[in-house]
Motif scaffolding. Structure first.
Motif, PDB file in Angstrom:
ATOM      1  N   UNK A  75       0.604  -7.649   1.822  1.00 51.52           N
ATOM      2  CA  UNK A  75       2.051  -7.518   1.629  1.00 51.52           C
ATOM      3  C   UNK A  75       2.331  -6.730   0.351  1.00 51.52           C
ATOM      4  N   UNK A  76       3.417  -5.976   0.358  1.00 56.56           N
ATOM      5  CA  UNK A  76       3.798  -5.196  -0.813  1.00 56.56           C
ATOM      6  C   UNK A  76       4.105  -6.129  -1.979  1.00 56.56           C
ATOM      7  N   UNK A  77       3.403  -5.935  -3.092  1.00 54.81           N
ATOM      8  CA  UNK A  77       3.602  -6.768  -4.274  1.00 54.81           C
ATOM      9  C   UNK A  77       3.216  -5.979  -5.515  1.00 54.81           C
ATOM     10  N   UNK A  78       3.970  -6.143  -6.576  1.00 54.45           N
ATOM     11  CA  UNK A  78       3.728  -5.424  -7.824  1.00 54.45           C
ATOM     12  C   UNK A  78       2.301  -5.639  -8.322  1.00 54.45           C
ATOM     13  N   UNK A  79       1.802  -6.869  -8.241  1.00 55.22           N
ATOM     14  CA  UNK A  79       0.488  -7.200  -8.804  1.00 55.22           C
ATOM     15  C   UNK A  79      -0.674  -6.616  -8.005  1.00 55.22           C
ATOM     16  N   UNK A  80      -0.432  -6.040  -6.836  1.00 59.94           N
ATOM     17  CA  UNK A  80      -1.509  -5.402  -6.082  1.00 59.94           C
ATOM     18  C   UNK A  80      -2.190  -4.302  -6.890  1.00 59.94           C
ATOM     19  N   UNK A  81      -1.464  -3.706  -7.839  1.00 59.69           N
ATOM     20  CA  UNK A  81      -2.005  -2.602  -8.629  1.00 59.69           C
ATOM     21  C   UNK A  81      -3.238  -2.997  -9.435  1.00 59.69           C
ATOM     22  N   UNK A  82      -3.467  -4.285  -9.611  1.00 60.13           N
ATOM     23  CA  UNK A  82      -4.606  -4.731 -10.406  1.00 60.13           C
ATOM     24  C   UNK A  82      -5.886  -4.860  -9.589  1.00 60.13           C
ATOM     25  N   UNK A  83      -5.812  -4.565  -8.293  1.00 58.96           N
ATOM     26  CA  UNK A  83      -7.009  -4.596  -7.453  1.00 58.96           C
ATOM     27  C   UNK A  83      -7.773  -3.285  -7.619  1.00 58.96           C
ATOM     28  N   UNK A  84      -9.073  -3.325  -7.410  1.00 60.52           N
ATOM     29  CA  UNK A  84      -9.894  -2.129  -7.618  1.00 60.52           C
ATOM     30  C   UNK A  84      -9.870  -1.183  -6.418  1.00 60.52           C
ATOM     31  N   UNK A  85      -9.491  -1.662  -5.250  1.00 61.66           N
ATOM     32  CA  UNK A  85      -9.512  -0.812  -4.057  1.00 61.66           C
ATOM     33  C   UNK A  85      -8.157  -0.130  -3.854  1.00 61.66           C
ATOM     34  N   UNK A  86      -8.205   1.129  -3.399  1.00 66.61           N
ATOM     35  CA  UNK A  86      -6.976   1.885  -3.167  1.00 66.61           C
ATOM     36  C   UNK A  86      -6.097   1.236  -2.106  1.00 66.61           C
ATOM     37  N   UNK A  87      -6.723   0.662  -1.076  1.00 65.72           N
ATOM     38  CA  UNK A  87      -5.949   0.144   0.047  1.00 65.72           C
ATOM     39  C   UNK A  87      -5.184  -1.124  -0.322  1.00 65.72           C
ATOM     40  N   UNK A  88      -5.550  -1.760  -1.425  1.00 61.48           N
ATOM     41  CA  UNK A  88      -4.773  -2.889  -1.940  1.00 61.48           C
ATOM     42  C   UNK A  88      -3.864  -2.425  -3.070  1.00 61.48           C
ATOM     43  N   UNK A  89      -4.422  -1.727  -4.054  1.00 54.14           N
ATOM     44  CA  UNK A  89      -3.618  -1.308  -5.209  1.00 54.14           C
ATOM     45  C   UNK A  89      -2.519  -0.334  -4.810  1.00 54.14           C
TER      46      UNK A  89
END
Length: 426
Positions: free
Chosen positions: A301-315
């Motif tokens: 789901x779209x979430x601001x904190x996704x940016x902290x993941x190392x993978x492009x498909x999450x961040x």
């Protein structure tokens, strides 16, 4: 009123076509005519050094070019708080020779040559020209970044070129966006628990909707089944509104052919880009003349904190807004199975209830880029617009810089003719 306008356009069709041919400048029908540049792009020349680099303003789009044996710089004058993105779409000339590793490299550097980001995009095993997009960023949302200070930063665009490839200049489109800091501190790690199970595919009758040739005019599509025609070598763009808290699932299907002439690797490629045109994920299929489906893996789901993941498909799923689907059909399909057009079906599902955004301390630039409005949803619905041919015609006219009266008549004529053409192929 529409009927009157169409009648007037039909009466002047021959005159309109003559005017189009004689009045449009060379760049409107040049080597990059396969890509739909934004008609509002500002022309800017890249510099061979940082000292003469032209400043790019956040929230703007630009048109430039990239020589085969060089690198070009652009400047960003930034504050200490905002995260700024610069996407670069490179467009090789139609019919040029490229290798699998030909492409672009985009980096953002500070005044002391420290790298803030590096991204690349390459042609791939298809070895045929197509638009390539890479993203540069100065991200202040991560603690400890060495690129947090206010001052001048530089966007460096480099051509990756291999011997044997064409030495022509590539067209460039640059799009900038500024993301404000948050009012209050939030999570500093990506969510670990989210529904990663693929949903039931969307079924039902397909709605015809014509894809666009560029990011700027991407055709809105929402949840549903969508049908289009695609030609070998063509890249079609669609925009899906996805709000905070929602998940996007997409499958692109290539219809069968009556020919049987071997295999084409990476025949159909579907790529998902986020609202700042950063690549999230892609999928491709091998084509042997039988119908094939390219399905993107489930995304969070779209979430601001996704940016902290190392993978492009999450961040990449870090903000709400229009997510772009770019669907490319390899030119090699024409070599083995004929010129087409080929049936393209998109199955789009958007799940989840919209939630409030993260609470920005200011407005993004361009305004509203990280949000979804009721109008966005309405335009993307199945009963919304079914064609962007009229928009395509007007984009060509805008690029030509033609007088208002002539442009109106020409635009109506081209609109009418395009409408007739589409009616004949559907």
């Amino acid at each position: 009123m529409i009927a009157v306008l169409r009648t007037a356009a039909a009466a002047g069709a021959a005159l309109c076509l003559t005017a189009v041919v004689s009045a449009l400048p060379a760049h409107a029908a040049g080597p990059w005519d396969s890509y739909g540049f934004d008609p509002n792009d500002r022309s800017v020349a890249g510099s061979s050094d940082t000292g003469n680099a032209t400043a790019l303003a956040p929230g703007s789009t630009y048109r430039s070019s990239l020589p085969v044996d060089g690198k070009v710089y652009y400047r960003l004058d930034l504050d200490a708080a905002s995260t700024v993105y610069v996407s670069v779409t490179a467009v090789p000339g139609s019919g040029t020779t490229v290798s699998a590793t030909d492409g672009i490299k985009v980096s953002v550097q500070d005044a002391d040559s420290h790298f803030c980001s590096i991204d690349t995009a390459s042609v791939g095993t298809d070895r045929r020209p197509r638009p390539l997009t890479a993203l540069g960023a100065r991200d202040t949302s991560r603690a400890g970044s060495r690129c947090e200070e206010a001052g001048a930063y530089y966007v460096l665009v480099e051509r990756v070129h291999r011997a044997g490839s064409s030495s022509d200049t590539w067209g460039l489109e640059l799009a900038t966006a500024s993301e404000p800091a948050l009012k209050n501190d939030g999570a500093t790690s990506a969510p670990e628990d989210w529904n990663s199970a693929p949903p039931t595919p969307v079924t039902g009758e397909a709605t015809s909707r014509r894809g666009s040739s560029g990011f700027a005019g991407a055709t809105p599509v929402g949840q549903g089944v969508w049908r289009d025609d695609i030609l070998p070598g063509e890249t079609l763009f669609y925009a899906v509104p996805v709000d905070w808290g929602q998940q996007l699932y997409t499958t692109a299907e290539l219809g069968s052919s009556d020919a049987d002439n071997g295999l084409v690797a990476r025949a159909l490629v579907v790529s998902l880009y986020n609202p700042v045109r950063g690549l999230v994920d892609d999928a491709s299929v091998v084509y042997d003349g039988s119908q094939r489906a390219a399905e993107l893996e489930p995304l969070p789901p779209v979430e601001y904190a996704n940016r902290y993941d190392v993978s492009d498909r999450v961040s990449g799923m870090r903000f709400a807004g229009s997510y772009y689907l770019a669907v490319h059909l390899s030119e090699q399909v024409a070599d083995r199975f004929g010129e087409g057009p080929y049936d393209l079906t998109l199955r789009v599902r958007v799940t989840g209830t919209s939630t409030a955004g993260p609470g920005y301390a200011g407005e993004p630039d361009p305004r509203g880029v990280f949000g979804v409005t009721a109008r966005d949803r309405e335009t993307a619905a199945a009963d919304g617009p079914t064609s962007t041919d009229d928009d395509t015609a007007m984009r060509l006219l805008a690029a030509g810089g033609i007088g208002t009266g002539t442009a109106l008549l020409m635009g109506l004529g081209v609109w009418t003719l395009l409408g007739r053409r589409r009616a004949g192929v559907q």
